[in-house]
Motif scaffolding. Structure first.
Motif, PDB file in Angstrom:
ATOM      1  N   THR A  25      42.480  73.909  44.528  1.00 27.61           N
ATOM      2  CA  THR A  25      42.277  73.801  45.972  1.00 27.61           C
ATOM      3  C   THR A  25      41.209  72.758  46.254  1.00 27.61           C
ATOM      4  O   THR A  25      40.462  72.341  45.347  1.00 27.61           O
ATOM      5  N   LEU A  26      41.123  72.347  47.497  1.00 28.05           N
ATOM      6  CA  LEU A  26      40.122  71.355  47.879  1.00 28.05           C
ATOM      7  C   LEU A  26      38.718  71.887  47.646  1.00 28.05           C
ATOM      8  O   LEU A  26      37.832  71.165  47.186  1.00 28.05           O
ATOM      9  N   ALA A  27      38.500  73.154  47.934  1.00 29.60           N
ATOM     10  CA  ALA A  27      37.178  73.756  47.708  1.00 29.60           C
ATOM     11  C   ALA A  27      36.828  73.752  46.223  1.00 29.60           C
ATOM     12  O   ALA A  27      35.693  73.463  45.839  1.00 29.60           O
ATOM     13  N   GLN A  28      37.820  74.080  45.374  1.00 32.29           N
ATOM     14  CA  GLN A  28      37.577  74.069  43.931  1.00 32.29           C
ATOM     15  C   GLN A  28      37.316  72.650  43.442  1.00 32.29           C
ATOM     16  O   GLN A  28      36.460  72.429  42.580  1.00 32.29           O
ATOM     17  N   LEU A  29      38.049  71.696  43.985  1.00 29.62           N
ATOM     18  CA  LEU A  29      37.859  70.303  43.611  1.00 29.62           C
ATOM     19  C   LEU A  29      36.455  69.839  43.978  1.00 29.62           C
ATOM     20  O   LEU A  29      35.774  69.190  43.191  1.00 29.62           O
ATOM     21  N   LEU A  30      36.004  70.181  45.184  1.00 33.72           N
ATOM     22  CA  LEU A  30      34.655  69.818  45.622  1.00 33.72           C
ATOM     23  C   LEU A  30      33.621  70.428  44.698  1.00 33.72           C
ATOM     24  O   LEU A  30      32.655  69.768  44.307  1.00 33.72           O
ATOM     25  N   GLN A  31      33.829  71.664  44.320  1.00 35.50           N
ATOM     26  CA  GLN A  31      32.888  72.340  43.425  1.00 35.50           C
ATOM     27  C   GLN A  31      32.840  71.653  42.060  1.00 35.50           C
ATOM     28  O   GLN A  31      31.766  71.456  41.493  1.00 35.50           O
TER      29      GLN A  31
END
Length: 79
Positions: A25-31
């Motif tokens: 997910t985008l949130a996981q990618l950002l993390q």
């Protein structure tokens, strides 16, 4: 008329493969980026500088438009 090889817009429901969620997910990618970790599915290239001397250009320099306009060989610009 329908084009060959293009997407089909028949109005039917998308297949399960088309609805499959992204692996990250985008949130996981950002993390992952914030933590400095490797991103899944990303090809890692090992590019290093050569530290060598630059070589001289082998091609002649193209004249600039205003330089070409002053030569007799160049066509005159339109009025």
């Amino acid at each position: 008329m329908e084009r060959q090889g293009g997407p089909r817009w028949s109005g039917s429901a998308p297949t399960p493969e088309e609805l499959a969620p992204a692996p990250v997910t985008l949130a996981q990618l950002l993390q992952l980026v914030q933590q400095g970790r490797q991103l899944p599915g990303l090809e890692r290239r090992h590019i290093a500088a050569t530290r060598g001397e630059p070589t001289a250009s082998r091609l002649p320099r193209r004249p600039k438009p205003w330089e070409a306009a002053g030569s007799a060989d160049a066509p005159a610009p339109p009025p």
